[in-house]
Scaffold this active site. Sequence first.
Site, PDB file in Angstrom:
ATOM      1  N   LEU A 170      88.120  57.513  26.101  1.00  0.00           N
ATOM      2  CA  LEU A 170      89.209  56.855  25.378  1.00  0.00           C
ATOM      3  C   LEU A 170      88.733  55.711  24.494  1.00  0.00           C
ATOM      4  O   LEU A 170      89.509  55.172  23.708  1.00  0.00           O
ATOM      5  CB  LEU A 170      90.249  56.319  26.369  1.00  0.00           C
ATOM      6  N   GLY A 171      87.496  55.309  24.654  1.00  0.00           N
ATOM      7  CA  GLY A 171      86.996  54.204  23.850  1.00  0.00           C
ATOM      8  C   GLY A 171      87.024  52.870  24.557  1.00  0.00           C
ATOM      9  O   GLY A 171      87.263  51.832  23.927  1.00  0.00           O
ATOM     10  N   GLY A 183      84.456  51.390  25.665  1.00  0.00           N
ATOM     11  CA  GLY A 183      83.335  50.626  25.125  1.00  0.00           C
ATOM     12  C   GLY A 183      83.672  49.948  23.815  1.00  0.00           C
ATOM     13  O   GLY A 183      83.327  48.773  23.596  1.00  0.00           O
ATOM     14  N   ASP A 196      88.464  58.238  40.224  1.00  0.00           N
ATOM     15  CA  ASP A 196      87.208  58.935  40.517  1.00  0.00           C
ATOM     16  C   ASP A 196      86.623  58.409  41.835  1.00  0.00           C
ATOM     17  O   ASP A 196      86.606  57.195  42.073  1.00  0.00           O
ATOM     18  CB  ASP A 196      86.178  58.715  39.406  1.00  0.00           C
ATOM     19  N   LYS A 219     109.094  50.073  28.000  1.00  0.00           N
ATOM     20  CA  LYS A 219     109.140  51.007  29.128  1.00  0.00           C
ATOM     21  C   LYS A 219     107.842  50.947  29.928  1.00  0.00           C
ATOM     22  O   LYS A 219     107.850  50.908  31.160  1.00  0.00           O
ATOM     23  CB  LYS A 219     109.380  52.422  28.604  1.00  0.00           C
ATOM     24  N   GLY A 252      61.900  60.983  19.965  1.00  0.00           N
ATOM     25  CA  GLY A 252      62.135  62.100  20.863  1.00  0.00           C
ATOM     26  C   GLY A 252      60.912  62.345  21.728  1.00  0.00           C
ATOM     27  O   GLY A 252      59.869  61.700  21.567  1.00  0.00           O
ATOM     28  N   CYS A 289      59.342  56.082  15.603  1.00  0.00           N
ATOM     29  CA  CYS A 289      58.639  56.386  16.859  1.00  0.00           C
ATOM     30  C   CYS A 289      57.891  57.715  16.747  1.00  0.00           C
ATOM     31  O   CYS A 289      56.863  57.790  16.091  1.00  0.00           O
ATOM     32  CB  CYS A 289      59.630  56.371  18.018  1.00  0.00           C
ATOM     33  N   GLN A 316      54.428  59.145  14.446  1.00  0.00           N
ATOM     34  CA  GLN A 316      53.304  59.921  14.965  1.00  0.00           C
ATOM     35  C   GLN A 316      53.167  61.248  14.219  1.00  0.00           C
ATOM     36  O   GLN A 316      52.063  61.654  13.851  1.00  0.00           O
ATOM     37  CB  GLN A 316      53.511  60.159  16.465  1.00  0.00           C
ATOM     38  N   HIS A 344      61.699  51.340  17.476  1.00  0.00           N
ATOM     39  CA  HIS A 344      63.057  51.859  17.263  1.00  0.00           C
ATOM     40  C   HIS A 344      63.879  50.767  16.572  1.00  0.00           C
ATOM     41  O   HIS A 344      64.670  50.068  17.222  1.00  0.00           O
ATOM     42  CB  HIS A 344      63.703  52.250  18.594  1.00  0.00           C
ATOM     43  N   GLU A 376      66.451  50.903  14.852  1.00  0.00           N
ATOM     44  CA  GLU A 376      67.904  51.116  14.865  1.00  0.00           C
ATOM     45  C   GLU A 376      68.615  50.279  15.912  1.00  0.00           C
ATOM     46  O   GLU A 376      69.802  49.940  15.756  1.00  0.00           O
ATOM     47  CB  GLU A 376      68.216  52.603  15.090  1.00  0.00           C
TER      48      GLU A 376
END
Length: 535
Positions: free
Chosen positions: A16-17, A19, A148, A224, A354, A381, A385, A507, A509
Amino acid sequence: MCTKYVFVTGGVVSGLGKGITAASLGRLLKDRGHKIFMQKFDPYLNIDPGTMNPVQHGEVFVTEDGLETDLDLGHYERFVDVNLTSESNVTSGRIYDTILQKERRGDYEGKTVQVIPHVTNEIKRRFHRSKDGTEEIVIIEIGGTVGDIESQPFFEAIRQFRQEVGFENTCLVHVALVPFLRASLEVKTKPVQQSVKTMQSLGLWPDIIVCRSDIPLDDEVKEKIALFCNVDPKCVIENLDVEYLYEAPMMLEREELAQRVLEKLDLSVTEPDHKEWEEMLERLKNAKGVVKIAIVGKYVALHDAYLSVAEAIRHGAIINDTRVRIKWIDSEKLDDIDVATMLDDVDGIIIPGGFGSRGIKGKIKAIRYARENNIPFLGICLGMQLALIEFARNVLKLEDADSLEFNEETKDPIIHLLKGQEDIDDIGGTLRLGAYPCHLKEGSLAYDLYGTSDISERHRHRYEVNNAYRETLEDHGIVLSGLSPDGNIVEMIEIPDHPYFIATQAHPEFKSRPNRPHPLFAGLIKAAKAKAEER
């Protein structure tokens, strides 16, 4: 000052978001001058997501201090613009691992180890306490959905914690689905009512309910929900889909989410300063033109596997006042086709990180196409290489050039293990994780992009450039533009007689922000924009 705590939980369905809601709230509170720390508690039994399948779980986000974490921490850092730590992501696996180690050491003095109090106490111990008084508000997201089985110890820990620190120092925000049935043209509130009742059965009463809905909710619907869920109508917050992800904070600002949280925490409701964020949104919405960037990877079946890369591309587009279209390319599909048929319409190419040999042939073909056709290129990364392997094979004519990760029998191991790593079998145990310093060569593209000679970037890899090939690579045109401070490890490479060909072992990003794009991505989009204008 007493630290305040905001718990963000989810109900009805996952995804649902929570985060984004937690991250948006962090932004709104930061813009009011509050110091924020954020945490994610996940109920799965893995110690961390480091060895989980990216196509199932999404990307692994890495903190400055080297913890492999859930991708939601990336949202937190991008929205709130803070560097989080290893305290920021806690899993059930980590909790139970700690408890079992204590039990084996005899810390519990032979007592029966139980969920209550031992597991709940360990969870409460992990709720962040500011050690120096710098974090005024801690926002804690609980993964999963209320009801849960896996999440029950966390909810019980929250119930106990609220009593211990005082209800005036805590706020419980519940994100739940309010579906719209198109067949009958009705908004249904029963799912959120049932979700809140489940929380109440656990001894928890939400203070604020954030309603995820496809359509705006009128006052009658909000009243409601408030009536049946025992909250003030002002604390029923509408959370709609937005065109741009980074609009979410401003949407929730209009719904007065931050005001309600501050009132519950008994803090002054001050006027926010959203100038920086609003200016970023203005540039985003008014961008002209389009550049197309290819992400060539092997996990593209789930775009969240490269979430931070995709967001960093968008950040680079914002600063360059342009729009970006991402072309997702499965590197395995490049193995046996003419690469030009897939890449002739793109303005830039990224080879992300990766592990493993699958799809490597296609990535190398994409790198060669970028190098020989002057397509702006960024290697991340594994991408760096492979850029060196491609160069060694096709420029140095070392046909067997490879990485020991893919071919232990190669005659020319351009990429290898550092001394001392060869005999370690623990998966992830030899990874270089977290922030490492790097010294940039003056006059290089990297130096110009960063505007300084000393930088720090986050890493997540095991294999390194073989120093035995450095001189040969440099003699044939590769510039080793970034090295470790002792000069022993290659961190960044580039080709100077190319519009934009640069790669890093790190990395980058992970450090990009919508209001502060990373220079490597900003540079890529600038070069791609120039390429698009040539067409």
